[in-house]
Scaffold this motif. Structure first.
Motif, PDB file in Angstrom:
ATOM      1  N   GLU A 326       0.846  -1.217   0.092  1.00 25.81           N
ATOM      2  CA  GLU A 326      -0.359  -0.141   0.029  1.00 25.81           C
ATOM      3  C   GLU A 326       0.718   1.282  -0.039  1.00 25.81           C
ATOM      4  O   GLU A 326       1.553   1.455   0.947  1.00 25.81           O
ATOM      5  N   PRO A 327       0.958   1.918  -1.012  1.00 26.27           N
ATOM      6  CA  PRO A 327       1.525   3.308  -0.753  1.00 26.27           C
ATOM      7  C   PRO A 327       0.942   4.303   0.140  1.00 26.27           C
ATOM      8  O   PRO A 327      -0.205   4.423   0.116  1.00 26.27           O
ATOM      9  N   VAL A 328       1.801   4.644   1.050  1.00 23.50           N
ATOM     10  CA  VAL A 328       1.427   5.600   1.906  1.00 23.50           C
ATOM     11  C   VAL A 328       2.417   6.863   1.795  1.00 23.50           C
ATOM     12  O   VAL A 328       3.514   6.911   2.257  1.00 23.50           O
ATOM     13  N   ILE A 329       1.652   7.785   1.019  1.00 20.46           N
ATOM     14  CA  ILE A 329       2.685   8.827   0.584  1.00 20.46           C
ATOM     15  C   ILE A 329       1.546  10.243   1.097  1.00 20.46           C
ATOM     16  O   ILE A 329       0.683  10.581   0.394  1.00 20.46           O
ATOM     17  N   GLN A 330       2.278  10.866   1.993  1.00 23.15           N
ATOM     18  CA  GLN A 330       1.624  11.836   2.699  1.00 23.15           C
ATOM     19  C   GLN A 330       2.480  12.963   3.404  1.00 23.15           C
ATOM     20  O   GLN A 330       3.743  12.580   3.776  1.00 23.15           O
ATOM     21  N   PRO A 397      -5.126  -6.973   5.300  1.00 20.09           N
ATOM     22  CA  PRO A 397      -5.964  -7.905   4.533  1.00 20.09           C
ATOM     23  C   PRO A 397      -7.324  -7.506   4.879  1.00 20.09           C
ATOM     24  O   PRO A 397      -7.614  -7.031   5.881  1.00 20.09           O
ATOM     25  N   GLY A 398      -8.030  -7.365   3.831  1.00 19.47           N
ATOM     26  CA  GLY A 398      -9.601  -7.194   4.059  1.00 19.47           C
ATOM     27  C   GLY A 398      -9.948  -5.430   4.410  1.00 19.47           C
ATOM     28  O   GLY A 398     -10.985  -5.093   4.697  1.00 19.47           O
ATOM     29  N   ASP A 399      -8.674  -4.806   4.262  1.00 20.27           N
ATOM     30  CA  ASP A 399      -9.110  -3.166   4.696  1.00 20.27           C
ATOM     31  C   ASP A 399      -8.642  -2.232   3.610  1.00 20.27           C
ATOM     32  O   ASP A 399      -7.237  -2.250   3.406  1.00 20.27           O
ATOM     33  N   PRO A 400      -9.405  -2.273   2.457  1.00 20.20           N
ATOM     34  CA  PRO A 400      -8.797  -1.480   1.490  1.00 20.20           C
ATOM     35  C   PRO A 400      -8.243  -0.224   1.280  1.00 20.20           C
ATOM     36  O   PRO A 400      -7.427   0.313   0.512  1.00 20.20           O
ATOM     37  N   GLU A 401      -8.643   0.684   2.629  1.00 24.08           N
ATOM     38  CA  GLU A 401      -8.156   1.976   2.851  1.00 24.08           C
ATOM     39  C   GLU A 401      -6.876   1.868   3.674  1.00 24.08           C
ATOM     40  O   GLU A 401      -5.881   2.972   3.813  1.00 24.08           O
ATOM     41  N   GLY A 402      -6.886   0.784   4.579  1.00 22.60           N
ATOM     42  CA  GLY A 402      -5.769   0.548   4.928  1.00 22.60           C
ATOM     43  C   GLY A 402      -5.071   1.752   5.969  1.00 22.60           C
ATOM     44  O   GLY A 402      -5.704   2.526   6.784  1.00 22.60           O
ATOM     45  N   HIS A 403      -3.899   2.010   5.987  1.00 21.59           N
ATOM     46  CA  HIS A 403      -2.796   2.618   6.560  1.00 21.59           C
ATOM     47  C   HIS A 403      -3.193   4.080   6.324  1.00 21.59           C
ATOM     48  O   HIS A 403      -3.351   5.085   7.197  1.00 21.59           O
ATOM     49  N   ASN A 404      -3.412   4.483   5.210  1.00 17.77           N
ATOM     50  CA  ASN A 404      -3.755   5.847   4.733  1.00 17.77           C
ATOM     51  C   ASN A 404      -5.047   6.368   5.712  1.00 17.77           C
ATOM     52  O   ASN A 404      -5.032   7.453   6.100  1.00 17.77           O
ATOM     53  N   ARG A 405      -5.891   5.695   5.823  1.00 21.11           N
ATOM     54  CA  ARG A 405      -7.233   5.931   6.428  1.00 21.11           C
ATOM     55  C   ARG A 405      -7.011   6.056   7.939  1.00 21.11           C
ATOM     56  O   ARG A 405      -7.649   7.154   8.594  1.00 21.11           O
ATOM     57  N   ARG A 406      -6.113   5.476   8.381  1.00 25.55           N
ATOM     58  CA  ARG A 406      -5.750   5.566   9.763  1.00 25.55           C
ATOM     59  C   ARG A 406      -4.964   6.958  10.105  1.00 25.55           C
ATOM     60  O   ARG A 406      -5.030   7.439  11.157  1.00 25.55           O
ATOM     61  N   VAL A 407      -4.120   7.097   9.217  1.00 22.24           N
ATOM     62  CA  VAL A 407      -3.262   8.328   9.148  1.00 22.24           C
ATOM     63  C   VAL A 407      -4.251   9.477   9.301  1.00 22.24           C
ATOM     64  O   VAL A 407      -3.933  10.446  10.030  1.00 22.24           O
ATOM     65  N   LEU A 420      -3.440  17.650   0.313  1.00 17.92           N
ATOM     66  CA  LEU A 420      -4.309  16.768  -0.579  1.00 17.92           C
ATOM     67  C   LEU A 420      -3.666  16.368  -1.994  1.00 17.92           C
ATOM     68  O   LEU A 420      -4.375  16.082  -2.858  1.00 17.92           O
ATOM     69  N   TYR A 421      -2.326  16.329  -1.869  1.00 16.45           N
ATOM     70  CA  TYR A 421      -1.623  16.179  -3.319  1.00 16.45           C
ATOM     71  C   TYR A 421      -1.491  14.758  -3.485  1.00 16.45           C
ATOM     72  O   TYR A 421      -1.581  14.006  -4.761  1.00 16.45           O
ATOM     73  N   SER A 422      -2.113  13.885  -2.396  1.00 18.18           N
ATOM     74  CA  SER A 422      -2.032  12.179  -2.620  1.00 18.18           C
ATOM     75  C   SER A 422      -3.401  11.719  -2.265  1.00 18.18           C
ATOM     76  O   SER A 422      -4.362  12.338  -2.323  1.00 18.18           O
ATOM     77  N   THR A 423      -3.369  10.398  -2.008  1.00 13.12           N
ATOM     78  CA  THR A 423      -4.777   9.777  -1.940  1.00 13.12           C
ATOM     79  C   THR A 423      -5.500  10.445  -0.857  1.00 13.12           C
ATOM     80  O   THR A 423      -4.909  10.722   0.220  1.00 13.12           O
ATOM     81  N   VAL A 424      -7.026  10.433  -0.928  1.00 15.94           N
ATOM     82  CA  VAL A 424      -7.869  10.921   0.084  1.00 15.94           C
ATOM     83  C   VAL A 424      -8.888  10.214   0.280  1.00 15.94           C
ATOM     84  O   VAL A 424      -9.439   9.463  -0.615  1.00 15.94           O
ATOM     85  N   HIS A 425      -9.221   9.547   1.422  1.00 18.13           N
ATOM     86  CA  HIS A 425     -10.133   8.637   2.046  1.00 18.13           C
ATOM     87  C   HIS A 425     -11.254   9.221   2.489  1.00 18.13           C
ATOM     88  O   HIS A 425     -12.191   8.428   2.862  1.00 18.13           O
ATOM     89  N   TYR A 426     -11.184  10.424   3.053  1.00 18.99           N
ATOM     90  CA  TYR A 426     -12.333  10.869   3.794  1.00 18.99           C
ATOM     91  C   TYR A 426     -13.688  10.602   3.140  1.00 18.99           C
ATOM     92  O   TYR A 426     -13.693  10.479   1.987  1.00 18.99           O
ATOM     93  N   ASP A 427     -14.601  10.247   3.819  1.00 20.68           N
ATOM     94  CA  ASP A 427     -16.009  10.335   3.139  1.00 20.68           C
ATOM     95  C   ASP A 427     -16.429  11.824   3.004  1.00 20.68           C
ATOM     96  O   ASP A 427     -15.814  12.703   3.408  1.00 20.68           O
ATOM     97  N   GLU A 428     -17.288  12.356   2.149  1.00 18.15           N
ATOM     98  CA  GLU A 428     -17.702  13.443   1.819  1.00 18.15           C
ATOM     99  C   GLU A 428     -18.113  14.456   3.203  1.00 18.15           C
ATOM    100  O   GLU A 428     -17.450  15.504   3.306  1.00 18.15           O
TER     101      GLU A 428
END
Length: 464
Positions: A326-330, A397-407, A420-428
């Motif tokens: 999982e890329p974790v680029i933040q 495993p089984g967690d598609p948002e993984g570490h990025n969402r926890r960060v 916001l230059y990298s992946t964003v997993h917040y809901d709206e």
């Protein structure tokens, strides 16, 4: 002029040529049918949201907007076209003994991109973020109208709301920015910080006379702050980290170092901080045959982008029955007092090392005032620390948002902000809570009532 500065300035763009280019771009933009999506095409990108741009969007050529119009060495200002890279901008301003107040660490970041999408570097503890030295800017609105936005006047709301809007309110075609006088060389002092003393060390460094402050956390118990000072003195010798030597390794190996001001500003670019190691570019044998002109961040990013498109690394891991990564680029901004909490949780749960530290606070003007920016709410006079981490970790495993969402959750819990230059997993709903949804909607209703450009949430998440 001293040898530490670039003496020969690249040619500037005559104002009449710029004005003609603006007229032509506006003509082309207005000729696009109202229902067709359009965006300005750039040759380079430093975003890490691969695949979120609309493949069918009409791209308008911006190659005529990549220069500096004028430098005023007396007023210490520059008139700059919006798609100008900081690499080019720095070459022009250093010839006058000046630099932008904040020079983001990668050469191909553009001025307009940094203003609308934020940026940071080691002067940010004193001068804030790249949009703060802007005096005015010409913005092409989604309607095709061209307006000039200033801190006051008819479009003061656009001026304030442009930062962190990611080109969803319009495109900056010309910007007037403040410049800072420099000296030919920079003296660097690398200080190892005792475990448990990081907050105190950062606060002390940012209250002292240093011109630049940043740091590296190599492990939980090995962390450094680099305090750097402009100087006329090259010291016993000037180091060169554009060849076989790697800058971040020197932080551990030296207590004092000297660089030209030019090489200091780009000290991180040659090896993309430390990320070039993942591509083999730091191996001594590979480095000798890797052409020097290709040891730079934009080359590495293109390699990563190609890998993401082809899924080459993912396919190899599948063949070898290895876990997917999982890329974790933040980059995240944490109030300095909460930094130890963030690092403890991050090192425990994510484990990426090293990480970059860069203190910042909103720019304080001569009268002691400090303005705020609605789409990236930060408290005036409060010291934050940007934590940058750019690597991959095994997927959960089984967690598609993984570490990025926890960060993201950790940053919000600690009162911080996430670039916001990298992946964003917040809901709206959560996204708009963090990035001032009411203020953004007011701006969007005024400057893009027909929805010609995507809104900020759609732009940075790729979700409708």
């Amino acid at each position: 002029m001293s040898a530490g500065l670039h003496v020969t300035s690249p040619p500037t763009v005559p104002r009449a040529v710029h004005d003609a280019a603006v007229a032509e771009l506006v003509r082309q933009y207005r000729a696009v049918p109202p229902g067709e999506r359009v965006r300005l095409g750039k040759r380079t990108s430093n975003l890490f949201r691969f695949g979120t741009a609309g493949a069918d969007d009409r791209r308008l050529d911006t190659s005529a907007f990549t220069g500096v119009i004028e430098v005023d060495p007396v007023a210490r200002t520059a008139q700059v076209q919006g798609m100008t890279t900081y690499e080019h901008l720095v070459d022009v301003t250093l010839a006058h003994g000046l630099m932008p107040l904040v020079v983001p660490q990668l050469k191909t970041i553009t001025l307009g991109g940094a203003v609308t999408g934020l940026g940071i570097e080691s002067t940010s503890f004193r001068h804030g973020l790249p949009h703060e030295p802007v005096r005015e800017m010409d913005v092409l609105l989604p309607s095709g109208e061209l307006v000039t936005a200033r801190p006051d006047g008819e479009h003061a709301d656009l001026f304030a709301g442009f930062a962190n809007s990611y080109a969803t309110l319009g495109y900056a075609l010309r910007l007037e920015i403040d410049l800072l006088p420099v000296m030919p060389y920079v003296r660097l002092e690398h200080h190892r910080v005792p475990t448990g003393k990081l907050v105190e060390a950062i606060e002390e460094a940012c209250s002292g006379p240093a011109d630049f402050v940043d740091g590296v956390v190599f492990t939980r118990d090995e962390q450094y702050l680099t305090l750097a000072y402009l100087t006329e003195d090259p010291g016993p010798g000037v180091s060169d980290y554009t060849g076989q030597q790697v800058f971040y390794k020197s932080v551990r190996e030296r207590t004092v170092d000297h660089l030209t001001i030019h090489d200091y500003l780009w000290r991180w670019d040659t090896d993309w901080f430390w990320c070039s190691a993942a591509l083999g570019a730091q191996h001594p044998l590979v480095r000798r045959v890797w052409p020097g002109r290709l040891r730079r961040s934009d080359v590495y990013r293109r390699i990563v982008a190609l890998d993401r498109r082809t899924r080459f690394s993912s396919r190899i891991r599948s063949l070898l029955r290895q876990p997917q990564e999982e890329p974790v680029i933040q980059d995240v901004e944490i109030p300095v007092g909460r930094l130890p909490e963030f690092l403890d949780a991050f090192q425990r749960d994510v484990g990426i090392e090293p990480v970059w530290l860069c203190p910042l606070r909103l720019r304080v003007m001569e009268d002691g005032s400090s303005r705020t920016w609605p789409l990236y709410p930060m408290q005036p006079h409060e010291l934050y620390v940007n934590v940058g981490f750019w690597s991959t970790v095994p997927e959960v495993p089984g967690d598609p948002e993984g570490h990025n969402r926890r960060v993201e959750g950790l940053v919000a819990e600690l009162g911080g902000h996430k670039s916001l230059y990298s992946t964003v997993h917040y809901d709206e709903p959560e996204f708009w809570q963090h990035y001032n949804g009411p203020a953004y909607r007011t701006l969007k209703d005024r400057y893009d009532p027909d929805g010609r450009l995507p809104d900020l949430y759609t732009k940075v998440t790729g979700r409708p």
